[in-house]
Design an enzyme around this catalytic site. Sequence first.
Site, short mmCIF file in Angstrom:
data_model
loop_
_atom_site.label_atom_id
_atom_site.label_comp_id
_atom_site.label_asym_id
_atom_site.label_seq_id
_atom_site.Cartn_x
_atom_site.Cartn_y
_atom_site.Cartn_z
N ARG A 82 4.70 -5.01 2.70
CA ARG A 82 3.56 -5.27 1.82
C ARG A 82 2.82 -3.98 1.49
NH1 ARG A 82 -0.44 -9.89 3.79
NH2 ARG A 82 -1.21 -8.21 5.12
N LYS A 184 -2.93 -5.13 -1.35
CA LYS A 184 -4.04 -4.96 -0.41
C LYS A 184 -4.74 -3.63 -0.69
CE LYS A 184 -4.82 -6.73 4.19
NZ LYS A 184 -5.31 -8.09 3.89
N GLU A 220 -7.95 -17.93 -3.82
CA GLU A 220 -8.12 -17.70 -2.38
C GLU A 220 -9.56 -17.32 -2.12
OE1 GLU A 220 -6.31 -14.21 -0.60
OE2 GLU A 220 -5.84 -13.39 -2.56
C1 LIG Z 1 -5.17 -9.43 4.12
C2 LIG Z 1 -5.53 -10.53 3.20
C3 LIG Z 1 -5.19 -11.88 3.46
C4 LIG Z 1 -4.56 -12.33 4.75
O1 LIG Z 1 -3.28 -11.82 4.94
P1 LIG Z 1 -2.61 -11.84 6.39
O2 LIG Z 1 -1.36 -11.08 6.18
O3 LIG Z 1 -2.37 -13.26 6.75
O4 LIG Z 1 -3.57 -11.18 7.31
C5 LIG Z 1 -5.51 -12.82 2.51
N1 LIG Z 1 -6.15 -12.49 1.36
C6 LIG Z 1 -6.50 -11.21 1.09
C7 LIG Z 1 -7.20 -10.93 -0.19
C8 LIG Z 1 -6.19 -10.20 1.99
O5 LIG Z 1 -6.56 -8.94 1.71
#
Ligand SMILES: *Cc1c(COP(=O)(O)O)cnc(C)c1O
Length: 341
Positions: A82, A184, A220
């Site tokens: 990722r 991210k 989300e």
């Molecule tokens: C990091 C993140 C998540 C959660 O991802 P995980 O890999 O399960 O920790 C969900 N939404 C956003 C916007 C994120 O930055």
Amino acid sequence: MEKKAIDWSNLGFSYMETEKRFVSNYKDGKWDAGLLTDNANVVINECAGVLQYAQTCFEGLKAYTTEDGHIVMFRPDLNAKRMADSAKRLMMPAFPEERFLEAVHKVVEANKAFVPPYGSGATLYIRPYMFGSNPVIGVKPADEYQFRVFTTPVGPYFKGGAKPITIRVCDYDRAAPHGTGHVKAGLNYAMSLYAIMEAHSQGYDENMYLDAATRTKVEETGGANFIFITKDQKLVTPKSSTILPSITRRSLMYVAEHYLGMEVEEREVYFDEVKEFAECGLCGTAAVISPVGKVVDHGKEICFPSGMDEMGPVTKKLYDTLTGIQMGHIEAPEGWIHRVC
Ligand SMILES: *Cc1c(COP(=O)(O)O)cnc(C)c1O
């Protein structure tokens, strides 16, 4: 190995400096060998790309002690992948995935005195990140980058059991179609701060973001993906190209299907459907699942039948199964658990 004298069960989610961190620099088109260092400070030029144009991305994962005393990480290969995807979207050179795994492994090993003991509920949070480090004033990608990994012990997310939270439908957008919602990037968080502080000031724990284009579909929250449980016990999770692909959510989908025999649907979820669901949860590395008891849409309340006292029964089963896999009580699918020592 002596553990540090830390009151593990009373740790919060905040930064504590640990002994070693990993640093590698990218210059002249390549990453150097990198090293572990004691120095927790970063010194960069005042005009560094990250400071001017926010060229940075990050990851988050955890190391913890299993019942049989090993220190392990959960699916770090997916974080490596990722982060490479995030880097690409932000015009940064990816840190090679196998080197990412080696780096997080080494940093955890070097800080094993800070890995909370089994049963404390605490974990060692691992933060890999990278940023443009050389001066950039005309808008363009940096030529030099730094990749770092530090760790910090963090407390159990829920002290005294997971209490369902109340969230609001947010009037701000998190991610535009064809934007950066699926990577991210630090910038996704910078622009969400106003909305989360406003939510908190109104008494809500989190924001539910809708799709920016039509404001009819669930996306989300600022940092966690949604899962919903239908009245006939299916797992439904929103599908959208602007959602960050949570590793926890993807793991829960697998657990639901292969361990609990549930039907799983990843599809567009209209906000209008939310009132029909039996349970709702937010998933991410920090909490695994935070149960949602109530969604408030401009004064209109949607109260899930699971209530405000405890996690819904299906959410609880998912939570127990995934954390059981992580802690070594339940056999993990091939490749999910990376043993550090
Ligand atoms: C990091 C993140 C998540 C959660 O991802 P995980 O890999 O399960 O920790 C969900 N939404 C956003 C916007 C994120 O930055």
